[in-house]
Design an enzyme around this catalytic site. Sequence first.
Site, PDB file in Angstrom:
ATOM      1  N   SER A 146       2.367   4.630  -5.037  1.00 52.41           N
ATOM      2  CA  SER A 146       2.695   3.796  -6.197  1.00 52.41           C
ATOM      3  C   SER A 146       2.744   4.686  -7.437  1.00 52.41           C
ATOM      4  CB  SER A 146       1.609   2.734  -6.392  1.00 52.41           C
ATOM      5  OG  SER A 146       1.744   2.129  -7.671  1.00 52.41           O
ATOM      6  N   TYR A 159      -7.320   1.103  -6.629  1.00 50.49           N
ATOM      7  CA  TYR A 159      -5.940   1.192  -6.123  1.00 50.49           C
ATOM      8  C   TYR A 159      -5.316   2.536  -6.511  1.00 50.49           C
ATOM      9  CZ  TYR A 159      -1.091  -0.472  -5.383  1.00 50.49           C
ATOM     10  OH  TYR A 159       0.204  -0.630  -4.970  1.00 50.49           O
ATOM     11  N   LYS A 163      -3.982   5.434  -4.020  1.00 47.17           N
ATOM     12  CA  LYS A 163      -2.565   5.837  -4.028  1.00 47.17           C
ATOM     13  C   LYS A 163      -2.416   7.314  -4.404  1.00 47.17           C
ATOM     14  CE  LYS A 163      -0.669   1.939  -2.750  1.00 47.17           C
ATOM     15  NZ  LYS A 163      -0.046   1.854  -1.419  1.00 47.17           N
TER      16      LYS A 163
HETATM   17  P1  NAP Z   1       2.585  -7.720  -0.009  1.00 47.87           P
HETATM   18  O1  NAP Z   1       3.819  -8.483  -0.283  1.00 47.87           O
HETATM   19  O2  NAP Z   1       1.276  -8.232  -0.476  1.00 47.87           O
HETATM   20  O3  NAP Z   1       2.523  -7.411   1.572  1.00 47.87           O
HETATM   21  C1  NAP Z   1       1.444  -6.685   2.091  1.00 47.87           C
HETATM   22  C2  NAP Z   1       1.676  -6.432   3.567  1.00 47.87           C
HETATM   23  O4  NAP Z   1       0.556  -5.664   4.049  1.00 47.87           O
HETATM   24  C3  NAP Z   1       1.728  -7.705   4.390  1.00 47.87           C
HETATM   25  O5  NAP Z   1       2.688  -7.555   5.406  1.00 47.87           O
HETATM   26  C4  NAP Z   1       0.337  -7.770   4.998  1.00 47.87           C
HETATM   27  O6  NAP Z   1       0.268  -8.412   6.257  1.00 47.87           O
HETATM   28  C5  NAP Z   1       0.043  -6.307   5.203  1.00 47.87           C
HETATM   29  N1  NAP Z   1      -1.389  -6.065   5.366  1.00 47.87           N
HETATM   30  C6  NAP Z   1      -2.407  -6.435   4.522  1.00 47.87           C
HETATM   31  N2  NAP Z   1      -3.582  -6.041   5.049  1.00 47.87           N
HETATM   32  C7  NAP Z   1      -3.300  -5.412   6.215  1.00 47.87           C
HETATM   33  C8  NAP Z   1      -4.091  -4.784   7.207  1.00 47.87           C
HETATM   34  N3  NAP Z   1      -5.425  -4.688   7.079  1.00 47.87           N
HETATM   35  N4  NAP Z   1      -3.478  -4.267   8.306  1.00 47.87           N
HETATM   36  C9  NAP Z   1      -2.133  -4.350   8.447  1.00 47.87           C
HETATM   37  N5  NAP Z   1      -1.324  -4.933   7.525  1.00 47.87           N
HETATM   38  C10 NAP Z   1      -1.908  -5.451   6.422  1.00 47.87           C
HETATM   39  O7  NAP Z   1       2.689  -6.246  -0.652  1.00 47.87           O
HETATM   40  P2  NAP Z   1       3.975  -5.411  -1.135  1.00 47.87           P
HETATM   41  O8  NAP Z   1       4.143  -5.647  -2.583  1.00 47.87           O
HETATM   42  O9  NAP Z   1       5.102  -5.593  -0.202  1.00 47.87           O
HETATM   43  O10 NAP Z   1       3.384  -3.929  -1.005  1.00 47.87           O
HETATM   44  C11 NAP Z   1       3.671  -3.091   0.108  1.00 47.87           C
HETATM   45  C12 NAP Z   1       3.207  -1.672  -0.218  1.00 47.87           C
HETATM   46  O11 NAP Z   1       3.862  -1.223  -1.414  1.00 47.87           O
HETATM   47  C13 NAP Z   1       1.712  -1.568  -0.504  1.00 47.87           C
HETATM   48  O12 NAP Z   1       1.227  -0.350  -0.008  1.00 47.87           O
HETATM   49  C14 NAP Z   1       1.634  -1.582  -2.009  1.00 47.87           C
HETATM   50  O13 NAP Z   1       0.480  -0.968  -2.484  1.00 47.87           O
HETATM   51  C15 NAP Z   1       2.894  -0.798  -2.349  1.00 47.87           C
HETATM   52  N6  NAP Z   1       3.384  -1.016  -3.704  1.00 47.87           N
HETATM   53  C16 NAP Z   1       3.801  -2.242  -4.117  1.00 47.87           C
HETATM   54  C17 NAP Z   1       4.275  -2.399  -5.422  1.00 47.87           C
HETATM   55  C18 NAP Z   1       4.746  -3.713  -5.955  1.00 47.87           C
HETATM   56  O14 NAP Z   1       5.061  -3.760  -7.174  1.00 47.87           O
HETATM   57  N7  NAP Z   1       4.852  -4.752  -5.160  1.00 47.87           N
HETATM   58  C19 NAP Z   1       4.299  -1.290  -6.280  1.00 47.87           C
HETATM   59  C20 NAP Z   1       3.868  -0.060  -5.823  1.00 47.87           C
HETATM   60  C21 NAP Z   1       3.424   0.076  -4.533  1.00 47.87           C
HETATM   61  P3  NAP Z   1      -0.120 -10.009   6.379  1.00 47.87           P
HETATM   62  O15 NAP Z   1       1.092 -10.726   5.868  1.00 47.87           O
HETATM   63  O16 NAP Z   1      -0.354 -10.195   7.809  1.00 47.87           O
HETATM   64  O17 NAP Z   1      -1.301 -10.196   5.496  1.00 47.87           O
END
Ligand code: NAP
Length: 250
Positions: A146, A159, A163
Amino acid sequence: MTAPAPLAGQTALVTGASRGIGRAVALQLAEAGATVVVNYANSAAGAEAVVAAINASGGSAYALQADVSQEEQVNGLVATVLERSGSIDVLVNNAGITRDGLLMRMKLEDWQAVINLNLTGVFLCSRAVTRPMLKQKRGRIVNITSVVGLMGNAGQANYAAAKAGVIGFTRSSARELASRGITVNAVAPGFIATDMTKDLQAEGLLAAIPLGRYGEAEEVAGAVRFLAADPAAAYITGQVLQVDGGMLMA
Ligand code: NAP
């Protein structure tokens, strides 16, 4: 004549692919020809919907439940993929959570939950695929970090630490595995519209994004797809590719 799909015949494991960025990555890697393993923790219906969407468009996918912060579950997940598909060619370490709070009040359990999944989970999955990738003399690992890991963020010390750790881990494992045909890169999204960010008060945030809008999961997935494919990204390793609308020009 249409070009052959760049990931045809390959298997890609995407952690946390039931929703958000992981879902978009799964769809794009399937479109690129990979058989996609849709990992999830709790959202079985979401994961099955991703599998159904891939199969409906002529791709190949299956869902596997595993909490990727747990060593035994990760080893079981990778063993199952190898049994079912015979190889793991692409690993996308995407699963992640937030447990935000000001440092002064941050509970140890919130610190640990974030480190355990967002950093230790990346280590566990990478370690588990290393042996089969070394044997194949080929592999692509893409870690989702991130911009917060690069710039820090008030209220997200846990976080940001995880990261930033992923970036150090990416560069170290890239150096360690390069001679064996395995590349390791990171993608650093900025503010992407998913479940993770839906409750954030983002008024001030928009002003900090030169492109003037939040990103879409598909835009992060495009970068992952690029880094996963040969020959386009074959000579790229140890890099952090920001997909952030220009938020942090580092
Ligand atoms: P999200 O919509 O909250 O989805 C999170 C995913 O992670 C879901 O599929 C969830 O599965 C899975 N997960 C949670 N706990 C888990 C575990 N213990 N084992 C296996 N899977 C697990 O998040 P997102 O925004 O798509 O983020 C995805 C990645 O991008 C993350 O690493 C996040 O830190 C990074 N990121 C996101 C943003 C942003 O702005 N959204 C920015 C920078 C980085 P379930 O559905 O089964 O719970």
